[in-house]
Design a protein around this motif. Structure first.
Motif, PDB file in Angstrom:
ATOM      1  N   ASP A  76      -4.356   7.067   4.121  1.00  0.00           N
ATOM      2  CA  ASP A  76      -3.196   7.636   4.193  1.00  0.00           C
ATOM      3  C   ASP A  76      -2.120   6.628   3.605  1.00  0.00           C
ATOM      4  O   ASP A  76      -1.989   6.301   2.484  1.00  0.00           O
ATOM      5  CB  ASP A  76      -2.575   7.944   5.740  1.00  0.00           C
ATOM      6  N   ASN A  77      -1.139   6.036   4.265  1.00  0.00           N
ATOM      7  CA  ASN A  77      -0.205   5.176   4.105  1.00  0.00           C
ATOM      8  C   ASN A  77      -0.336   3.726   4.211  1.00  0.00           C
ATOM      9  O   ASN A  77       0.562   2.692   4.270  1.00  0.00           O
ATOM     10  CB  ASN A  77       1.572   5.533   4.561  1.00  0.00           C
ATOM     11  N   ASN A  78      -1.501   3.289   4.650  1.00  0.00           N
ATOM     12  CA  ASN A  78      -1.942   1.967   4.794  1.00  0.00           C
ATOM     13  C   ASN A  78      -2.861   1.582   3.769  1.00  0.00           C
ATOM     14  O   ASN A  78      -3.742   2.319   3.165  1.00  0.00           O
ATOM     15  CB  ASN A  78      -2.861   2.148   6.162  1.00  0.00           C
ATOM     16  N   VAL A  79      -2.907   0.299   3.567  1.00  0.00           N
ATOM     17  CA  VAL A  79      -4.024  -0.775   2.584  1.00  0.00           C
ATOM     18  C   VAL A  79      -4.379  -1.333   3.611  1.00  0.00           C
ATOM     19  O   VAL A  79      -3.684  -2.366   4.253  1.00  0.00           O
ATOM     20  CB  VAL A  79      -3.185  -1.143   1.693  1.00  0.00           C
ATOM     21  N   ILE A  80      -5.844  -1.455   3.869  1.00  0.00           N
ATOM     22  CA  ILE A  80      -6.591  -2.494   4.463  1.00  0.00           C
ATOM     23  C   ILE A  80      -7.260  -3.265   3.584  1.00  0.00           C
ATOM     24  O   ILE A  80      -8.073  -2.943   2.714  1.00  0.00           O
ATOM     25  CB  ILE A  80      -7.545  -1.760   5.375  1.00  0.00           C
ATOM     26  N   VAL A  81      -7.035  -4.655   3.554  1.00  0.00           N
ATOM     27  CA  VAL A  81      -7.344  -5.635   2.899  1.00  0.00           C
ATOM     28  C   VAL A  81      -8.100  -6.494   3.524  1.00  0.00           C
ATOM     29  O   VAL A  81      -7.685  -7.246   4.575  1.00  0.00           O
ATOM     30  CB  VAL A  81      -6.673  -6.397   1.993  1.00  0.00           C
ATOM     31  N   GLY A  82      -9.551  -6.622   3.293  1.00  0.00           N
ATOM     32  CA  GLY A  82     -10.331  -7.764   4.097  1.00  0.00           C
ATOM     33  C   GLY A  82     -10.898  -8.771   3.290  1.00  0.00           C
ATOM     34  O   GLY A  82     -11.025  -8.555   2.321  1.00  0.00           O
ATOM     35  N   ILE A  83     -10.469 -10.133   3.693  1.00  0.00           N
ATOM     36  CA  ILE A  83     -10.279 -11.160   2.742  1.00  0.00           C
ATOM     37  C   ILE A  83     -11.720 -12.315   3.291  1.00  0.00           C
ATOM     38  O   ILE A  83     -11.519 -12.333   4.602  1.00  0.00           O
ATOM     39  CB  ILE A  83      -9.207 -11.964   2.486  1.00  0.00           C
ATOM     40  N   ASP A  84     -12.501 -12.604   2.692  1.00  0.00           N
ATOM     41  CA  ASP A  84     -13.405 -13.693   3.117  1.00  0.00           C
ATOM     42  C   ASP A  84     -12.825 -15.025   2.369  1.00  0.00           C
ATOM     43  O   ASP A  84     -12.598 -15.362   1.458  1.00  0.00           O
ATOM     44  CB  ASP A  84     -14.698 -13.526   2.430  1.00  0.00           C
ATOM     45  N   THR A  85     -12.353 -15.873   3.398  1.00  0.00           N
ATOM     46  CA  THR A  85     -11.773 -17.258   3.273  1.00  0.00           C
ATOM     47  C   THR A  85     -12.106 -18.249   4.262  1.00  0.00           C
ATOM     48  O   THR A  85     -12.682 -17.969   5.415  1.00  0.00           O
ATOM     49  CB  THR A  85     -10.391 -16.962   3.117  1.00  0.00           C
ATOM     50  N   ASP A  86     -11.681 -19.424   4.034  1.00  0.00           N
ATOM     51  CA  ASP A  86     -11.777 -20.613   4.819  1.00  0.00           C
ATOM     52  C   ASP A  86     -10.917 -20.349   6.105  1.00  0.00           C
ATOM     53  O   ASP A  86      -9.557 -20.025   5.874  1.00  0.00           O
ATOM     54  CB  ASP A  86     -11.793 -21.869   4.088  1.00  0.00           C
TER      55      ASP A  86
END
Length: 195
Positions: free
Chosen positions: A103-113
């Protein structure tokens, strides 16, 4: 004793060869008890695999974005999701990024330290907000949540309709909202919303 040893050896060999006598099932040409044998073909596979022909195990387990051309469903804005993921992946310190548009959301999953989470979260939010200015941006760096986001993103990249993964996305979104900055609660029930 030598005679006894030779006699015993000949007797054992003779008894062993008796079992080889006669026609067994493998020599019966009229036997039609063959189980159906399946095969795997990636002919007509529309993902543009560069490693085509390496076998179905490689094809099933290979989720390298560089090897596959994403074929998002026509009802999903895959171009925007790919553009955001590419820009986020270009940030130094981000090992891997996956994006879901809801919808009006952006879900960003990041793999990081873990040490860089806060700093990178702010950079990712800034870049994502520029690319999707009218959407609420949610950044997740918890490994378990990122895995869930990656699974949904891969399903969308493979051409599944958004309606097929909508309950998963809703569950991820609810877990992010309910957990706030502490994602511990979100990890407790990763599949509860998938009904």
């Amino acid at each position: 004793m030598n005679f006894l040893g030779k006699s015993l050896t000949v007797t054992i060999l003779a008894v062993g060869l008796v079992g080889c006598n006669g026609v067994n099932e493998s020599q019966d040409k009229n036997d039609n008890d063959v189980r159906p044998i399946g095969y795997y073909s990636n002919e007509g596979d529309n993902r543009g695999d560069l490693d085509r022909g390496n076998g179905f195990i490689t094809d099933m387990t290979d989720r390298d974005v560089n090897d596959h051309t994403a074929t998002y469903h026509e009802d999903y804005d895959g171009k925007l999701a790919e553009r955001i993921a590419k820009n986020v992946n270009d940030i130094r310190g981000v090992d891997d990024a996956h994006v879901i548009l809801e919808d009006n959301n952006v879900i960003v999953g990041i793999d990081t330290d873990k040490k860089k989470k806060t700093e990178l979260t702010n950079k990712v939010r800034e870049i994502t907000s520029k690319l999707a200015p009218n959407r609420d941006v949610k950044i997740v760096a918890d490994r378990n949540m990122v895995n869930r986001i990656e699974n949904v993103d891969n399903n969308l990249r493979d051409g599944r309709a958004y309606t097929e993964v909508e309950s998963d996305v809703r569950g991820i979104s609810n877990d992010i909202v309910n957990a706030g900055s502490d994602l511990g609660n979100a990890i407790k029930r990763p599949f509860e919303n998938n009904r």
